[in-house]
Scaffold this motif. Structure first.
Motif, PDB file in Angstrom:
ATOM      1  N   ASP A   1      32.677  72.590  62.783  1.00  0.00           N
ATOM      2  CA  ASP A   1      33.647  71.854  63.358  1.00  0.00           C
ATOM      3  C   ASP A   1      33.729  71.478  64.788  1.00  0.00           C
ATOM      4  OD1 ASP A   1      34.130  74.218  64.482  1.00  0.00           O
ATOM      5  OD2 ASP A   1      35.887  75.033  63.279  1.00  0.00           O
ATOM      6  N   GLY A   2      32.932  71.711  65.574  1.00  0.00           N
ATOM      7  CA  GLY A   2      32.852  71.523  66.957  1.00  0.00           C
ATOM      8  C   GLY A   2      33.742  72.186  67.740  1.00  0.00           C
ATOM      9  N   VAL A   3      34.232  73.239  67.441  1.00  0.00           N
ATOM     10  CA  VAL A   3      35.323  73.974  68.145  1.00  0.00           C
ATOM     11  C   VAL A   3      34.521  75.126  69.039  1.00  0.00           C
ATOM     12  CG1 VAL A   3      37.320  75.576  67.795  1.00  0.00           C
ATOM     13  CG2 VAL A   3      37.157  73.623  66.481  1.00  0.00           C
ATOM     14  N   ARG A   4      34.976  75.008  70.159  1.00  0.00           N
ATOM     15  CA  ARG A   4      34.411  75.892  71.154  1.00  0.00           C
ATOM     16  C   ARG A   4      35.228  77.404  70.839  1.00  0.00           C
ATOM     17  NH1 ARG A   4      31.091  73.626  74.946  1.00  0.00           N
ATOM     18  NH2 ARG A   4      31.075  75.576  76.134  1.00  0.00           N
ATOM     19  N   THR A   5      34.457  78.450  70.672  1.00  0.00           N
ATOM     20  CA  THR A   5      34.871  79.650  70.511  1.00  0.00           C
ATOM     21  C   THR A   5      34.183  80.707  71.603  1.00  0.00           C
ATOM     22  OG1 THR A   5      33.205  80.223  68.826  1.00  0.00           O
ATOM     23  CG2 THR A   5      35.349  79.566  68.117  1.00  0.00           C
ATOM     24  N   ALA A   6      34.723  81.744  72.021  1.00  0.00           N
ATOM     25  CA  ALA A   6      34.410  82.656  72.597  1.00  0.00           C
ATOM     26  C   ALA A   6      33.191  83.625  72.073  1.00  0.00           C
ATOM     27  CB  ALA A   6      35.503  83.778  73.249  1.00  0.00           C
ATOM     28  N   ARG A   7      31.933  83.700  72.932  1.00  0.00           N
ATOM     29  CA  ARG A   7      30.837  84.540  72.279  1.00  0.00           C
ATOM     30  C   ARG A   7      31.439  85.761  71.960  1.00  0.00           C
ATOM     31  NH1 ARG A   7      25.102  86.000  74.976  1.00  0.00           N
ATOM     32  NH2 ARG A   7      24.168  86.243  73.111  1.00  0.00           N
ATOM     33  N   PRO A   8      31.073  86.682  70.892  1.00  0.00           N
ATOM     34  CA  PRO A   8      31.335  87.986  70.884  1.00  0.00           C
ATOM     35  C   PRO A   8      30.869  88.820  71.883  1.00  0.00           C
ATOM     36  CG  PRO A   8      30.590  86.742  68.740  1.00  0.00           C
ATOM     37  CD  PRO A   8      30.226  85.911  69.775  1.00  0.00           C
ATOM     38  N   SER A   9      31.757  89.765  72.129  1.00  0.00           N
ATOM     39  CA  SER A   9      31.162  90.702  73.175  1.00  0.00           C
ATOM     40  C   SER A   9      30.097  91.900  72.540  1.00  0.00           C
ATOM     41  CB  SER A   9      32.329  91.526  73.778  1.00  0.00           C
ATOM     42  OG  SER A   9      32.792  92.444  72.809  1.00  0.00           O
ATOM     43  N   ARG A  10      29.245  92.447  73.406  1.00  0.00           N
ATOM     44  CA  ARG A  10      28.454  93.407  72.867  1.00  0.00           C
ATOM     45  C   ARG A  10      29.320  94.307  72.040  1.00  0.00           C
ATOM     46  NH1 ARG A  10      26.265  92.170  78.096  1.00  0.00           N
ATOM     47  NH2 ARG A  10      24.210  91.297  77.738  1.00  0.00           N
ATOM     48  N   ARG A  11      30.234  94.645  72.398  1.00  0.00           N
ATOM     49  CA  ARG A  11      31.131  95.756  71.840  1.00  0.00           C
ATOM     50  C   ARG A  11      31.582  95.488  70.676  1.00  0.00           C
ATOM     51  NH1 ARG A  11      33.381 100.229  74.067  1.00  0.00           N
ATOM     52  NH2 ARG A  11      35.168 101.118  73.077  1.00  0.00           N
ATOM     53  N   GLU A  12      32.078  94.191  70.443  1.00  0.00           N
ATOM     54  CA  GLU A  12      32.524  93.451  69.070  1.00  0.00           C
ATOM     55  C   GLU A  12      31.263  93.482  68.260  1.00  0.00           C
ATOM     56  OE1 GLU A  12      36.037  90.246  70.147  1.00  0.00           O
ATOM     57  OE2 GLU A  12      34.109  89.963  70.894  1.00  0.00           O
ATOM     58  N   ALA A  13      30.002  93.170  68.535  1.00  0.00           N
ATOM     59  CA  ALA A  13      28.933  93.147  67.857  1.00  0.00           C
ATOM     60  C   ALA A  13      28.596  94.538  67.476  1.00  0.00           C
ATOM     61  CB  ALA A  13      27.611  92.408  68.389  1.00  0.00           C
ATOM     62  N   LEU A  14      28.721  95.437  68.229  1.00  0.00           N
ATOM     63  CA  LEU A  14      28.304  96.972  67.621  1.00  0.00           C
ATOM     64  C   LEU A  14      29.149  97.444  66.882  1.00  0.00           C
ATOM     65  CD1 LEU A  14      26.813  98.178  71.306  1.00  0.00           C
ATOM     66  CD2 LEU A  14      25.391  97.662  69.021  1.00  0.00           C
ATOM     67  N   THR A  15      30.308  97.188  67.104  1.00  0.00           N
ATOM     68  CA  THR A  15      31.396  97.753  65.971  1.00  0.00           C
ATOM     69  C   THR A  15      31.857  96.858  64.804  1.00  0.00           C
ATOM     70  OG1 THR A  15      33.389  96.766  67.336  1.00  0.00           O
ATOM     71  CG2 THR A  15      32.590  98.932  67.934  1.00  0.00           C
ATOM     72  N   SER A  16      31.012  95.832  64.681  1.00  0.00           N
ATOM     73  CA  SER A  16      31.176  95.108  63.469  1.00  0.00           C
ATOM     74  C   SER A  16      30.383  95.390  62.186  1.00  0.00           C
ATOM     75  CB  SER A  16      30.608  93.339  63.822  1.00  0.00           C
ATOM     76  OG  SER A  16      30.425  92.771  62.654  1.00  0.00           O
ATOM     77  N   ARG A  17      31.082  95.571  61.143  1.00  0.00           N
ATOM     78  CA  ARG A  17      30.581  95.943  59.781  1.00  0.00           C
ATOM     79  C   ARG A  17      29.060  95.193  59.613  1.00  0.00           C
ATOM     80  NH1 ARG A  17      33.712  97.132  54.331  1.00  0.00           N
ATOM     81  NH2 ARG A  17      31.784  97.937  53.210  1.00  0.00           N
ATOM     82  N   ARG A  18      29.294  93.785  59.488  1.00  0.00           N
ATOM     83  CA  ARG A  18      28.345  92.873  59.454  1.00  0.00           C
ATOM     84  C   ARG A  18      26.949  93.201  60.247  1.00  0.00           C
ATOM     85  NH1 ARG A  18      28.453  89.183  56.405  1.00  0.00           N
ATOM     86  NH2 ARG A  18      30.546  88.942  56.191  1.00  0.00           N
TER      87      ARG A  18
END
Length: 140
Positions: A7-24
């Protein structure tokens, strides 16, 4: 900031903390570990034939190759970019390579290099994944 190709929408890059706590993200990490084990199990007979009586250098090279084959197969199945696959495979080899000088200097035994190499590999894999965290938080 990243741009979503859909969609061309700019989003914030996930933080390292968000990644490490992400189930995926954690699931991808665990899948890669499982794929490495499968690679080792499937290629172990060949590795044992080729590496019988060999030095720790060849043994670790064969081990890293076995793990890389399994992991790369999973990453191809997930449609990961080739550059990601290469980086992750390099992490497998470097995990052992950084320990070899200590072995050559007599500080670490061959068994210690192999054992510690597996331990070093875990944070090395996580570091590579965190570098490309958007990829591992994606739905593939």
């Amino acid at each position: 900031m990243t741009t979503s190709p859909a969609d061309g929408v700019r989003t914030a890059r996930p933080s390292r903390r968000e990644a490490l706590t992400s189930r995926r993200f954690v699931l991808h990490y665990l899948q890669m570990l499982a794929a490495m084990l499968v690679g080792m199990a499937l290629l172990m007979p060949v590795s044992m034939l080729v590496g019988a009586g060999a030095g720790v250098e060849l043994q670790t090279l064969l081990m890293a190759t076995s793990m890389s084959v399994g992991m790369a197969a999973l990453m191809v199945w997930h449609r990961s970019p080739v550059s990601s696959i290469v980086e992750m495979c390099l992490a497998m080899y470097l995990s052992f390579a950084v320990l070899l000088p200590a072995h050559w200097l007599g500080v670490l035994s061959g068994e210690a290099v192999i054992g510690l190499g597996h331990v070093v590999m875990l944070p090395m894999m996580a570091a590579v994944m965190l570098r490309r965290r958007e990829q591992y938080l994606d739905d593939h």
